[in-house]
Design a protein around this motif. Structure first.
Motif, PDB file in Angstrom:
ATOM      1  N   VAL A 133       0.998  -1.077  -0.065  1.00  0.00           N
ATOM      2  CA  VAL A 133       0.223  -0.187  -0.130  1.00  0.00           C
ATOM      3  C   VAL A 133       0.760   1.245   0.187  1.00  0.00           C
ATOM      4  O   VAL A 133       0.591   2.546  -0.368  1.00  0.00           O
ATOM      5  CB  VAL A 133      -0.796  -0.631   1.377  1.00  0.00           C
ATOM      6  CG1 VAL A 133      -1.882   1.209   0.924  1.00  0.00           C
ATOM      7  CG2 VAL A 133      -2.057  -1.400   0.791  1.00  0.00           C
ATOM      8  N   ASP A 134       1.850   0.943   0.649  1.00  0.00           N
ATOM      9  CA  ASP A 134       2.489   2.666   0.577  1.00  0.00           C
ATOM     10  C   ASP A 134       4.097   1.782   1.038  1.00  0.00           C
ATOM     11  O   ASP A 134       4.061   1.696   2.371  1.00  0.00           O
ATOM     12  CB  ASP A 134       2.357   3.562   2.315  1.00  0.00           C
ATOM     13  CG  ASP A 134       2.357   4.825   1.496  1.00  0.00           C
ATOM     14  OD1 ASP A 134       4.275   5.001   1.325  1.00  0.00           O
ATOM     15  OD2 ASP A 134       2.197   5.368   2.006  1.00  0.00           O
ATOM     16  N   ALA A 141       0.675   8.543   8.291  1.00  0.00           N
ATOM     17  CA  ALA A 141       0.144   7.235   7.377  1.00  0.00           C
ATOM     18  C   ALA A 141      -0.827   6.649   8.075  1.00  0.00           C
ATOM     19  O   ALA A 141      -1.088   5.289   8.187  1.00  0.00           O
ATOM     20  CB  ALA A 141       1.136   7.292   6.082  1.00  0.00           C
ATOM     21  N   ALA A 142       0.031   6.268   8.880  1.00  0.00           N
ATOM     22  CA  ALA A 142      -0.024   4.757   9.807  1.00  0.00           C
ATOM     23  C   ALA A 142      -0.937   4.992  10.943  1.00  0.00           C
ATOM     24  O   ALA A 142      -2.050   4.585  10.437  1.00  0.00           O
ATOM     25  CB  ALA A 142       1.426   4.608  10.745  1.00  0.00           C
ATOM     26  N   ALA A 143      -0.937   6.161  11.040  1.00  0.00           N
ATOM     27  CA  ALA A 143      -2.460   6.664  12.264  1.00  0.00           C
ATOM     28  C   ALA A 143      -3.806   6.642  11.316  1.00  0.00           C
ATOM     29  O   ALA A 143      -4.721   5.767  11.443  1.00  0.00           O
ATOM     30  CB  ALA A 143      -2.229   7.486  12.292  1.00  0.00           C
ATOM     31  N   VAL A 144      -3.016   6.611  10.097  1.00  0.00           N
ATOM     32  CA  VAL A 144      -5.065   6.822   9.011  1.00  0.00           C
ATOM     33  C   VAL A 144      -5.289   5.235   8.670  1.00  0.00           C
ATOM     34  O   VAL A 144      -6.300   4.968   8.709  1.00  0.00           O
ATOM     35  CB  VAL A 144      -4.104   7.522   7.300  1.00  0.00           C
ATOM     36  CG1 VAL A 144      -5.118   7.183   6.605  1.00  0.00           C
ATOM     37  CG2 VAL A 144      -4.480   9.470   7.818  1.00  0.00           C
ATOM     38  N   CYS A 145      -4.303   4.608   9.204  1.00  0.00           N
ATOM     39  CA  CYS A 145      -4.093   3.039   8.465  1.00  0.00           C
ATOM     40  C   CYS A 145      -5.268   2.305   9.815  1.00  0.00           C
ATOM     41  O   CYS A 145      -4.571   0.638   9.242  1.00  0.00           O
ATOM     42  CB  CYS A 145      -2.875   2.242   7.531  1.00  0.00           C
ATOM     43  SG  CYS A 145      -2.902   3.523   6.358  1.00  0.00           S
ATOM     44  N   VAL A 172      -2.624  -5.630  12.137  1.00  0.00           N
ATOM     45  CA  VAL A 172      -3.498  -5.458  11.880  1.00  0.00           C
ATOM     46  C   VAL A 172      -4.399  -4.235  12.141  1.00  0.00           C
ATOM     47  O   VAL A 172      -5.048  -3.805  12.931  1.00  0.00           O
ATOM     48  CB  VAL A 172      -4.610  -6.345  11.605  1.00  0.00           C
ATOM     49  CG1 VAL A 172      -5.593  -6.677  10.906  1.00  0.00           C
ATOM     50  CG2 VAL A 172      -4.044  -8.334  11.925  1.00  0.00           C
ATOM     51  N   GLY A 173      -4.550  -3.147  11.108  1.00  0.00           N
ATOM     52  CA  GLY A 173      -5.091  -2.097  11.269  1.00  0.00           C
ATOM     53  C   GLY A 173      -6.963  -2.185  10.517  1.00  0.00           C
ATOM     54  O   GLY A 173      -7.768  -3.125  10.934  1.00  0.00           O
ATOM     55  N   LEU A 174      -7.361  -1.000  10.514  1.00  0.00           N
ATOM     56  CA  LEU A 174      -8.569  -0.742   9.367  1.00  0.00           C
ATOM     57  C   LEU A 174      -8.738  -1.556   8.115  1.00  0.00           C
ATOM     58  O   LEU A 174      -7.987  -2.121   7.682  1.00  0.00           O
ATOM     59  CB  LEU A 174      -8.542   1.057   9.202  1.00  0.00           C
ATOM     60  CG  LEU A 174      -8.424   2.157  10.781  1.00  0.00           C
ATOM     61  CD1 LEU A 174      -8.537   2.573   9.908  1.00  0.00           C
ATOM     62  CD2 LEU A 174     -10.070   1.206  12.101  1.00  0.00           C
ATOM     63  N   ASP A 186       6.258  -6.791  11.566  1.00  0.00           N
ATOM     64  CA  ASP A 186       7.152  -5.433  13.045  1.00  0.00           C
ATOM     65  C   ASP A 186       8.540  -5.457  11.676  1.00  0.00           C
ATOM     66  O   ASP A 186       9.371  -6.306  11.428  1.00  0.00           O
ATOM     67  CB  ASP A 186       8.063  -7.079  13.824  1.00  0.00           C
ATOM     68  CG  ASP A 186       8.968  -6.660  15.572  1.00  0.00           C
ATOM     69  OD1 ASP A 186       8.439  -5.361  15.661  1.00  0.00           O
ATOM     70  OD2 ASP A 186       8.996  -6.901  15.512  1.00  0.00           O
ATOM     71  N   GLY A 187       9.055  -3.955  12.870  1.00  0.00           N
ATOM     72  CA  GLY A 187       9.984  -3.958  12.360  1.00  0.00           C
ATOM     73  C   GLY A 187      10.412  -2.939  11.195  1.00  0.00           C
ATOM     74  O   GLY A 187      11.034  -2.934  10.578  1.00  0.00           O
ATOM     75  N   ASP A 188       9.110  -3.226  10.271  1.00  0.00           N
ATOM     76  CA  ASP A 188       9.399  -2.235   9.100  1.00  0.00           C
ATOM     77  C   ASP A 188       8.251  -1.910   8.862  1.00  0.00           C
ATOM     78  O   ASP A 188       7.006  -1.669   9.073  1.00  0.00           O
ATOM     79  CB  ASP A 188       8.560  -3.850   7.844  1.00  0.00           C
ATOM     80  CG  ASP A 188       8.700  -3.746   6.661  1.00  0.00           C
ATOM     81  OD1 ASP A 188       8.750  -2.304   6.245  1.00  0.00           O
ATOM     82  OD2 ASP A 188       8.598  -4.132   5.726  1.00  0.00           O
ATOM     83  N   THR A 189       8.146  -0.140   8.514  1.00  0.00           N
ATOM     84  CA  THR A 189       6.940   0.866   8.555  1.00  0.00           C
ATOM     85  C   THR A 189       6.113   0.613   7.152  1.00  0.00           C
ATOM     86  O   THR A 189       5.411   1.137   7.004  1.00  0.00           O
ATOM     87  CB  THR A 189       7.769   2.411   8.480  1.00  0.00           C
ATOM     88  OG1 THR A 189       8.500   2.011   7.516  1.00  0.00           O
ATOM     89  CG2 THR A 189       8.732   2.522   9.398  1.00  0.00           C
ATOM     90  N   THR A 190       6.913   0.095   6.210  1.00  0.00           N
ATOM     91  CA  THR A 190       5.739  -0.371   5.179  1.00  0.00           C
ATOM     92  C   THR A 190       4.732  -1.139   5.653  1.00  0.00           C
ATOM     93  O   THR A 190       4.233  -2.113   5.862  1.00  0.00           O
ATOM     94  CB  THR A 190       6.278  -1.494   4.039  1.00  0.00           C
ATOM     95  OG1 THR A 190       7.626  -0.793   4.030  1.00  0.00           O
ATOM     96  CG2 THR A 190       5.598  -1.794   3.135  1.00  0.00           C
TER      97      THR A 190
END
Length: 210
Positions: A133-134, A141-145, A172-174, A186-190
């Motif tokens: 996705v990104d 961006a993490a908060a949006v997701c 697992v997000g939105l 874990d450990g990956d901002t992607t």
């Protein structure tokens, strides 16, 4: 292309589409021109040569950069290789926590939860990322997701093929709104995508517990 004429004939005098390839710090650019009568496309190489490329190649180069991303392949963690598993809710409380005992049963405290966790164990073995996705998310961006405070965090301790213990953490997000979920490793901002249908047990048990 034999008997090359002016680049304008091939749509390569002022092409609007190109791809830049970087290798060892050196950039080379390929320009894409018009479509030829036989369905192929004209391409101007870094050496200034006009060549043909197939319609299939043109379509591959026309994808978004996210569609070109090579996705990480998650380990196939068979049920008999599970050591410990936990599901944490967004508030940090544990919805599920179990371990594999010496006799091979899965236990939560003193309860045998082997049957209750069978579907979850099978689901863990089949976890697959389906899209990027990104790959370089901006701040926020993490908060949006929904990944700043994930709806559920799965932590799996398992035995690798060499019997060394490894850990997989999946946040697992939105919902993506079209059948997927935003997820992170874990450990990956992607930010990646998984199909919600492949997270049924994880999402259900995070709410109901065992």
């Amino acid at each position: 292309v034999a008997d090359v004429q002016e680049l304008a004939v091939y749509g390569l005098e002022a092409p609007k589409k190109y791809i830049t390839v970087t290798s060892d710090g050196v950039d080379v650019v390929y320009y894409l021109g018009d479509q030829a009568a036989d369905g192929r496309w004209y391409v101007l190489t870094p050496a200034g040569t006009v060549r043909y490329t197939s319609d299939e190649n043109k379509m591959l180069l026309s994808r978004s950069i996210y569609a070109m991303a090579v996705l990480p392949v998650l380990p196939v963690i068979e049920p008999d290789r599970l050591v410990r598993v936990s599901l944490l809710r967004a508030d940090g409380t544990a919805a599920v926590s179990f371990y594999t005992a010496e006799d091979g049963t899965r236990r939560s405290a003193n309860r045998d939860v082997t049957e209750k966790t069978a579907a979850l164990a099978d689901e863990i073995a089949a976890l697959t990322l389906t899209a990027c996705v990104d790959y370089d998310p901006a701040e926020g961006a993490a908060a949006v997701c929904g990944l700043d405070t994930p709806e559920v965090t799965l932590t799996v301790n398992y035995l690798a093929d060499n019997s060394a213990e490894r850990t997989l953490i999946l946040a697992v997000g939105l919902s993506t709104g079209d059948g997927g979920r935003y997820v992170a490793l874990d450990g990956d901002t992607t930010i990646y995508r998984m199909e919600e249908s492949s997270l049924t047990q994880i999402l259900t048990l995070s709410e109901t517990g065992l």
